[in-house]
Design a protein around this motif. Structure first.
Motif, PDB file in Angstrom:
ATOM      1  N   ARG A  70     -19.019  24.631   4.629  1.00 42.93           N
ATOM      2  CA  ARG A  70     -17.670  24.675   5.335  1.00 42.93           C
ATOM      3  C   ARG A  70     -16.401  24.416   4.862  1.00 42.93           C
ATOM      4  NH1 ARG A  70     -18.763  21.186  11.084  1.00 42.93           N
ATOM      5  NH2 ARG A  70     -20.399  22.302  11.730  1.00 42.93           N
ATOM      6  N   SER A  71     -16.420  24.038   3.663  1.00 40.89           N
ATOM      7  CA  SER A  71     -14.870  23.949   3.018  1.00 40.89           C
ATOM      8  C   SER A  71     -14.213  25.049   2.661  1.00 40.89           C
ATOM      9  CB  SER A  71     -15.114  22.818   1.757  1.00 40.89           C
ATOM     10  OG  SER A  71     -15.833  23.716   0.749  1.00 40.89           O
ATOM     11  N   GLY A  72     -14.859  26.014   2.310  1.00 36.73           N
ATOM     12  CA  GLY A  72     -14.468  27.395   2.026  1.00 36.73           C
ATOM     13  C   GLY A  72     -14.155  28.303   3.512  1.00 36.73           C
ATOM     14  N   LYS A  73     -14.314  27.768   4.560  1.00 36.84           N
ATOM     15  CA  LYS A  73     -14.062  28.504   5.859  1.00 36.84           C
ATOM     16  C   LYS A  73     -12.904  27.547   6.391  1.00 36.84           C
ATOM     17  CE  LYS A  73     -18.404  30.535   6.662  1.00 36.84           C
ATOM     18  NZ  LYS A  73     -19.472  30.649   7.835  1.00 36.84           N
ATOM     19  N   VAL A  74     -12.295  26.580   5.781  1.00 38.09           N
ATOM     20  CA  VAL A  74     -11.024  26.003   6.787  1.00 38.09           C
ATOM     21  C   VAL A  74      -9.848  26.023   5.910  1.00 38.09           C
ATOM     22  CG1 VAL A  74     -10.351  23.593   7.521  1.00 38.09           C
ATOM     23  CG2 VAL A  74     -12.698  24.006   7.565  1.00 38.09           C
ATOM     24  N   VAL A  75      -8.609  26.525   6.468  1.00 33.82           N
ATOM     25  CA  VAL A  75      -7.491  26.482   5.788  1.00 33.82           C
ATOM     26  C   VAL A  75      -6.380  25.882   6.384  1.00 33.82           C
ATOM     27  CG1 VAL A  75      -7.846  28.900   4.807  1.00 33.82           C
ATOM     28  CG2 VAL A  75      -6.719  28.781   7.231  1.00 33.82           C
ATOM     29  N   VAL A  76      -5.510  25.258   5.528  1.00 39.11           N
ATOM     30  CA  VAL A  76      -4.368  24.545   6.128  1.00 39.11           C
ATOM     31  C   VAL A  76      -3.207  25.535   6.205  1.00 39.11           C
ATOM     32  CG1 VAL A  76      -2.807  22.639   5.805  1.00 39.11           C
ATOM     33  CG2 VAL A  76      -5.308  22.306   5.065  1.00 39.11           C
ATOM     34  N   CYS A  77      -2.634  25.775   7.257  1.00 41.73           N
ATOM     35  CA  CYS A  77      -1.603  27.005   7.420  1.00 41.73           C
ATOM     36  C   CYS A  77      -0.206  26.229   7.179  1.00 41.73           C
ATOM     37  CB  CYS A  77      -1.275  27.560   8.709  1.00 41.73           C
ATOM     38  SG  CYS A  77      -3.047  28.308   9.308  1.00 41.73           S
ATOM     39  N   ASN A  78       0.403  27.145   6.428  1.00 41.46           N
ATOM     40  CA  ASN A  78       1.862  26.659   6.014  1.00 41.46           C
ATOM     41  C   ASN A  78       2.760  27.197   7.118  1.00 41.46           C
ATOM     42  OD1 ASN A  78       4.325  25.919   4.741  1.00 41.46           O
ATOM     43  ND2 ASN A  78       4.318  27.519   3.166  1.00 41.46           N
ATOM     44  N   ALA A  79       2.884  26.583   8.225  1.00 46.53           N
ATOM     45  CA  ALA A  79       3.687  27.025   9.490  1.00 46.53           C
ATOM     46  C   ALA A  79       3.997  25.806  10.354  1.00 46.53           C
ATOM     47  CB  ALA A  79       2.722  27.898  10.269  1.00 46.53           C
ATOM     48  N   PRO A  80       5.040  25.852  11.129  1.00 49.27           N
ATOM     49  CA  PRO A  80       5.483  25.035  11.957  1.00 49.27           C
ATOM     50  C   PRO A  80       4.650  24.677  12.973  1.00 49.27           C
ATOM     51  CG  PRO A  80       6.749  26.844  12.421  1.00 49.27           C
ATOM     52  CD  PRO A  80       6.078  27.087  11.124  1.00 49.27           C
ATOM     53  N   ILE A  81       4.204  23.104  13.347  1.00 49.52           N
ATOM     54  CA  ILE A  81       3.081  22.903  13.918  1.00 49.52           C
ATOM     55  C   ILE A  81       2.957  23.537  15.327  1.00 49.52           C
ATOM     56  CG2 ILE A  81       4.083  20.664  14.676  1.00 49.52           C
ATOM     57  CD1 ILE A  81       1.055  19.493  14.101  1.00 49.52           C
ATOM     58  N   VAL A  82       4.034  23.263  16.159  1.00 43.01           N
ATOM     59  CA  VAL A  82       3.564  23.665  17.392  1.00 43.01           C
ATOM     60  C   VAL A  82       3.762  25.381  17.650  1.00 43.01           C
ATOM     61  CG1 VAL A  82       5.000  23.859  19.737  1.00 43.01           C
ATOM     62  CG2 VAL A  82       5.110  21.763  18.361  1.00 43.01           C
ATOM     63  N   GLU A  83       4.442  26.081  16.882  1.00 41.54           N
ATOM     64  CA  GLU A  83       4.866  27.410  17.049  1.00 41.54           C
ATOM     65  C   GLU A  83       3.564  28.171  16.379  1.00 41.54           C
ATOM     66  OE1 GLU A  83       7.138  25.685  16.213  1.00 41.54           O
ATOM     67  OE2 GLU A  83       9.118  26.054  16.964  1.00 41.54           O
ATOM     68  N   GLY A  84       3.275  27.390  15.326  1.00 43.28           N
ATOM     69  CA  GLY A  84       2.059  28.002  14.483  1.00 43.28           C
ATOM     70  C   GLY A  84       0.543  27.890  15.316  1.00 43.28           C
ATOM     71  N   ALA A  85       0.540  26.583  15.936  1.00 43.21           N
ATOM     72  CA  ALA A  85      -0.649  26.603  16.728  1.00 43.21           C
ATOM     73  C   ALA A  85      -0.841  27.679  17.621  1.00 43.21           C
ATOM     74  CB  ALA A  85      -0.578  25.206  17.383  1.00 43.21           C
ATOM     75  N   VAL A  86       0.428  27.719  18.555  1.00 45.76           N
ATOM     76  CA  VAL A  86       0.332  28.821  19.452  1.00 45.76           C
ATOM     77  C   VAL A  86      -0.100  30.238  19.001  1.00 45.76           C
ATOM     78  CG1 VAL A  86       1.537  29.818  21.624  1.00 45.76           C
ATOM     79  CG2 VAL A  86       1.662  27.256  21.186  1.00 45.76           C
ATOM     80  N   VAL A  87       0.842  30.651  18.091  1.00 52.66           N
ATOM     81  CA  VAL A  87       0.629  31.722  17.218  1.00 52.66           C
ATOM     82  C   VAL A  87      -0.895  32.123  16.712  1.00 52.66           C
ATOM     83  CG1 VAL A  87       1.461  33.283  15.600  1.00 52.66           C
ATOM     84  CG2 VAL A  87       3.094  32.207  17.318  1.00 52.66           C
ATOM     85  N   ALA A  88      -1.386  31.160  16.188  1.00 51.04           N
ATOM     86  CA  ALA A  88      -2.595  30.942  15.558  1.00 51.04           C
ATOM     87  C   ALA A  88      -3.837  31.102  16.805  1.00 51.04           C
ATOM     88  CB  ALA A  88      -2.773  29.885  14.669  1.00 51.04           C
ATOM     89  N   ALA A  89      -3.547  30.335  17.621  1.00 44.93           N
ATOM     90  CA  ALA A  89      -4.619  30.497  18.364  1.00 44.93           C
ATOM     91  C   ALA A  89      -4.659  31.943  19.286  1.00 44.93           C
ATOM     92  CB  ALA A  89      -4.311  29.382  19.579  1.00 44.93           C
ATOM     93  N   THR A  90      -3.296  32.349  19.543  1.00 39.93           N
ATOM     94  CA  THR A  90      -3.213  33.819  20.167  1.00 39.93           C
ATOM     95  C   THR A  90      -4.059  34.849  19.422  1.00 39.93           C
ATOM     96  OG1 THR A  90      -1.293  33.136  20.960  1.00 39.93           O
ATOM     97  CG2 THR A  90      -1.566  35.529  21.111  1.00 39.93           C
ATOM     98  N   GLU A  91      -3.723  34.705  18.007  1.00 36.24           N
ATOM     99  CA  GLU A  91      -4.414  35.597  17.127  1.00 36.24           C
ATOM    100  C   GLU A  91      -5.924  35.416  16.977  1.00 36.24           C
ATOM    101  OE1 GLU A  91      -2.396  37.851  15.687  1.00 36.24           O
ATOM    102  OE2 GLU A  91      -3.895  38.880  14.307  1.00 36.24           O
ATOM    103  N   ALA A  92      -6.144  34.093  17.070  1.00 31.14           N
ATOM    104  CA  ALA A  92      -7.759  33.689  16.993  1.00 31.14           C
ATOM    105  C   ALA A  92      -8.351  34.352  18.456  1.00 31.14           C
ATOM    106  CB  ALA A  92      -7.884  32.306  17.007  1.00 31.14           C
TER     107      ALA A  92
END
Lengths: 129, 202
Positions: free
Chosen positions: A88-110
């Motif tokens: 699992r560890s190779g499949k988890v990344v910590v994004c260097n992004a602002p938490i709120v905007e980053g979560a929305v944008v990342a989820a949209t992309e996902a």
């Protein structure tokens, strides 16, 4: 679910839950999503144990992108990723992004079926603005 | 449960109790330039270590250090959890059992490298590393326990005039100058306690 999962880690459970609410309302239910916040006693802070549990809840074979707030949230998240089983560890990344905007944008992309690297890159473009 | 080495229990108890006894001071230092939870967080971690003490001291030194590090990682709740946890776990991975003086110097060096990687930091940024790095150098140079404790005291005091460029204190810029770094102080308390426990043992 085959879409990349999103994990939100804040010092504050209120911030983490509120961010997750925004993701659910703006993006919908097509992405596995989990949040955690607060130290082991419920004060402001983060807990490796809670982070590991959140990764488990949002687990997807496509991987998990994490959005975190300050300092200890990042250090504890990186620690949690290293403590995951090798598979699992190779499949988890910590994004260097602002938490709120980053979560929305990342989820949209996902939600469109993007790969973990695409999700991360899109979220991290926010930090370059 | 049998104990592998009676020094192990004394060492863990002394370090945990020293941190807990200085909790208010650590929190006060952290309130000045951080988020004011260092004493509370470290106390929670050290109480977890004390809670597991019987199980810890039944292990050999290296396994006990790894297990104590894991307690700190899981229970501290701030960045200091993974940082001190990594320090203890890497010490455990690198230390001979029973520990030797030469082995300790090498293990300490490896553990501090691991803390640097975990915190993406180096010496000179007003952090715990500003105590740990000179302490590691003193141990490698074969200094006595009392001399190492003195190096730690001076190094901790010297963080007062440093400008923070890492961690929460770095947000304060110039205003971080004039305060001792809380992580440097907690590291110094641990080093001083360990030096007292070791005495002139080889």
């Amino acid at each position: 679910m085959s879409n990349v999962g999103i994990v939100i880690v804040s010092h504050s459970p209120l911030v983490a839950e509120g961010t997750a609410d925004m993701v659910r309302q703006m993006v919908g239910d097509e992405v596995p999503l989990a949040w955690c916040g607060g130290d082991p006693d419920g004060g402001l802070g983060t807990s490796v144990e809670a982070i590991l549990a959140a990764i488990d809840r949002a687990w997807s074979e496509a991987g998990v992108a994490m959005l975190v707030d300050l300092g200890g949230a990042e250090t504890n998240s990186e620690m949690a990723v290293e403590m995951l089983p090798d598979a699992r560890s190779g499949k988890v990344v910590v994004c260097n992004a602002p938490i709120v905007e980053g979560a929305v944008v990342a989820a949209t992309e996902a939600s469109g079926g993007a790969s973990l690297q695409e999700v991360r890159r899109t979220a991290e473009e926010l930090s370059a603005l | 449960m049998s104990e592998t080495d009676p020094r192990l229990r004394k060492m863990f108890e002394a370090v945990a109790q020293a941190i807990i006894a200085h909790a208010d001071e650590l929190t006060e230092l952290d309130s000045a330039i951080g988020d004011g939870d260092h004493g509370h967080n470290m106390t929670r971690g050290m109480q977890a270590v004390l809670g597991e003490l019987d199980a810890l001291v039944a292990k050999p030194w290296n396994e006990a250090l790894k297990a104590a590090g894991m307690q700190l990682v899981m229970k501290v709740g701030g960045a200091s959890g993974p940082l001190y946890g990594t320090l203890f776990m890497t010490l455990g991975k690198s230390l001979d059992t029973p520990p030797t003086r030469d082995g300790l110097a090498a293990a300490l060096h490896a553990a501090i490298e691991a803390v640097m990687a975990r915190g993406k930091a180096s010496a000179g940024q007003k952090t715990m590393l500003d105590v740990l790095v000179p302490v590691s150098e003193a141990v490698s140079a074969g200094r006595s326990s009392a001399e190492v404790a003195e190096v730690a005291r001076k190094a901790c005091a010297a963080t007062k005039e440093m400008l923070a460029t890492k961690g929460r204190a770095s947000f304060l810029g110039e205003r971080s100058v004039g305060h001792i770094d809380p992580g440097a102080r907690s590291s110094q308390i641990m080093i001083e306690t360990i030096a007292e426990q070791l005495g002139d043992a080889k």
